[in-house]
Design a protein around this motif. Structure first.
Motif, short mmCIF file in Angstrom:
data_model
loop_
_atom_site.label_atom_id
_atom_site.label_comp_id
_atom_site.label_asym_id
_atom_site.label_seq_id
_atom_site.Cartn_x
_atom_site.Cartn_y
_atom_site.Cartn_z
N PRO A 149 8.48 1.10 -2.42
CA PRO A 149 7.13 1.11 -3.00
C PRO A 149 6.34 -0.13 -2.59
N LYS A 150 5.06 0.08 -2.34
CA LYS A 150 4.21 -1.05 -1.97
C LYS A 150 3.66 -1.77 -3.20
N ARG A 151 3.43 -0.98 -4.26
CA ARG A 151 2.87 -1.55 -5.50
C ARG A 151 3.74 -1.14 -6.68
N MET B 141 13.43 -7.03 -8.34
CA MET B 141 12.72 -5.97 -7.63
C MET B 141 12.06 -6.52 -6.37
N SER B 142 11.53 -7.72 -6.47
CA SER B 142 10.94 -8.37 -5.30
C SER B 142 12.01 -8.68 -4.27
N GLU B 143 13.19 -9.03 -4.73
CA GLU B 143 14.32 -9.27 -3.82
C GLU B 143 14.65 -7.99 -3.06
N ALA B 144 14.60 -6.84 -3.76
CA ALA B 144 14.93 -5.56 -3.13
C ALA B 144 13.89 -5.13 -2.10
N ASN B 145 12.62 -5.48 -2.35
CA ASN B 145 11.56 -5.16 -1.40
C ASN B 145 10.55 -6.30 -1.37
N PRO B 146 10.77 -7.29 -0.51
CA PRO B 146 9.89 -8.45 -0.44
C PRO B 146 8.46 -8.10 -0.03
N THR C 25 4.10 -5.74 -3.84
CA THR C 25 3.39 -6.57 -4.81
C THR C 25 3.71 -6.02 -6.19
N ILE C 26 4.00 -6.91 -7.11
CA ILE C 26 4.46 -6.52 -8.45
C ILE C 26 3.52 -7.06 -9.51
N THR C 27 3.11 -6.20 -10.42
CA THR C 27 2.36 -6.60 -11.60
C THR C 27 3.25 -6.36 -12.81
N THR C 28 3.42 -7.36 -13.64
CA THR C 28 4.30 -7.23 -14.80
C THR C 28 3.60 -7.74 -16.05
N ILE C 29 3.85 -7.10 -17.17
CA ILE C 29 3.14 -7.40 -18.42
C ILE C 29 4.12 -7.93 -19.45
N THR D 18 -3.59 1.74 -9.00
CA THR D 18 -2.53 2.74 -8.85
C THR D 18 -1.26 2.05 -8.36
N TYR D 19 -0.12 2.65 -8.73
CA TYR D 19 1.19 2.07 -8.40
C TYR D 19 2.13 3.18 -7.92
N ASP D 20 3.03 2.81 -7.03
CA ASP D 20 3.99 3.77 -6.49
C ASP D 20 5.24 3.86 -7.36
N PHE D 21 5.50 2.81 -8.13
CA PHE D 21 6.76 2.68 -8.86
C PHE D 21 6.47 1.93 -10.15
N ILE D 22 6.81 2.53 -11.28
CA ILE D 22 6.55 1.91 -12.59
C ILE D 22 7.86 1.82 -13.36
N PHE D 23 8.11 0.64 -13.91
CA PHE D 23 9.34 0.38 -14.65
C PHE D 23 8.99 0.06 -16.10
N ILE D 24 9.44 0.90 -17.03
CA ILE D 24 9.18 0.72 -18.46
C ILE D 24 10.41 0.12 -19.12
#
Length: 212
Positions: free
Chosen positions: A52-54, A69-74, A77-81, A124-130
């Protein structure tokens, strides 16, 4: 899962770098719940496969899963809340210490409010982690729906909640309502017309929802 099997699986995981061990130790000392080793490696493998790109994460805690997650795909770009003040500051410190400020953007605020704001901004995001307040998973998922790209994936963690969801007569005074909400969420999720969902007994239970 059988303890002997867990030990076997843990022995066959990829080795962790020192910075990973440091954050895991920090989580242990401060009693911050993070994904176990098998669960986080599974999440990372999904990211390696889907590239995923986003990525959007709900529930940064101390920044552990965002960094993994950044380690898995450098390239992502990751947005976290994160809502909690102390956890937010710890996440900032860990992200900065590992020079990931350019890759990981952490938002300090209430997830429901911030998800609404992100949707209004047409993100928009390709991958969302709840991985936040389990009693609010359904609301989180509903707010994530307009944020998810076509053929995107939403991962929900802790959906088996220590196996309590299996017991229809579960009556613990502290967890009863939460378990009922998670059980209801799982039923709603696997029957959602816009997603194909698989629930796996990894860690505390992981639901993988693929947007049709």
């Amino acid at each position: 899962m059988d303890e002997q099997l867990l030990n076997y699986l843990n022995r066959h995981l990829p080795p962790s770098e020192d910075w990973v061990k440091d954050i895991e130790q920090q989580a242990h000392i401060d009693r911050v719940p993070i994904m176990d080793s098998i669960g986080i490696n599974f999440l990372m493998q999904l990211i390696r496969l889907s590239k995923p790109k986003r990525i959007l994460e709900i529930g940064a805690a101390i920044g552990y899963s965002a960094l993994r997650m950044s380690e898995a795909n450098p390239e992502a770009t990751i947005t976290t809340i994160e809502r909690d003040d102390k956890r937010y500051q710890q996440a900032i410190e860990n992200i900065t210490k590992n020079n990931k400020e350019a890759a990981i953007n952490i938002i300090h605020g209430d997830a429901i409010e911030e998800l609404t704001r992100l949707a209004e901004s047409n993100n928009t995001y390709d991958f969302i982690f709840i991985d936040a307040a389990k009693g609010s998973y359904k609301r989180f998922f509903e707010l994530c729906f307009p944020l998810l790209a076509d053929q995107g994936v939403i991962i929900s963690d802790n959906v088996l909640f220590r196996g309590y969801v299996l017991d229809p007569n579960f009556d613990h005074p502290r967890y009863k309502k939460m378990v009922e909400k998670i059980r209801s969420y799982n039923e709603w999720l696997v029957n959602h017309p816009s997603f194909i969902t698989t629930i796996l007994p990894i860690g505390d239970g992981v639901a993988i929802s693929y947007k049709k």
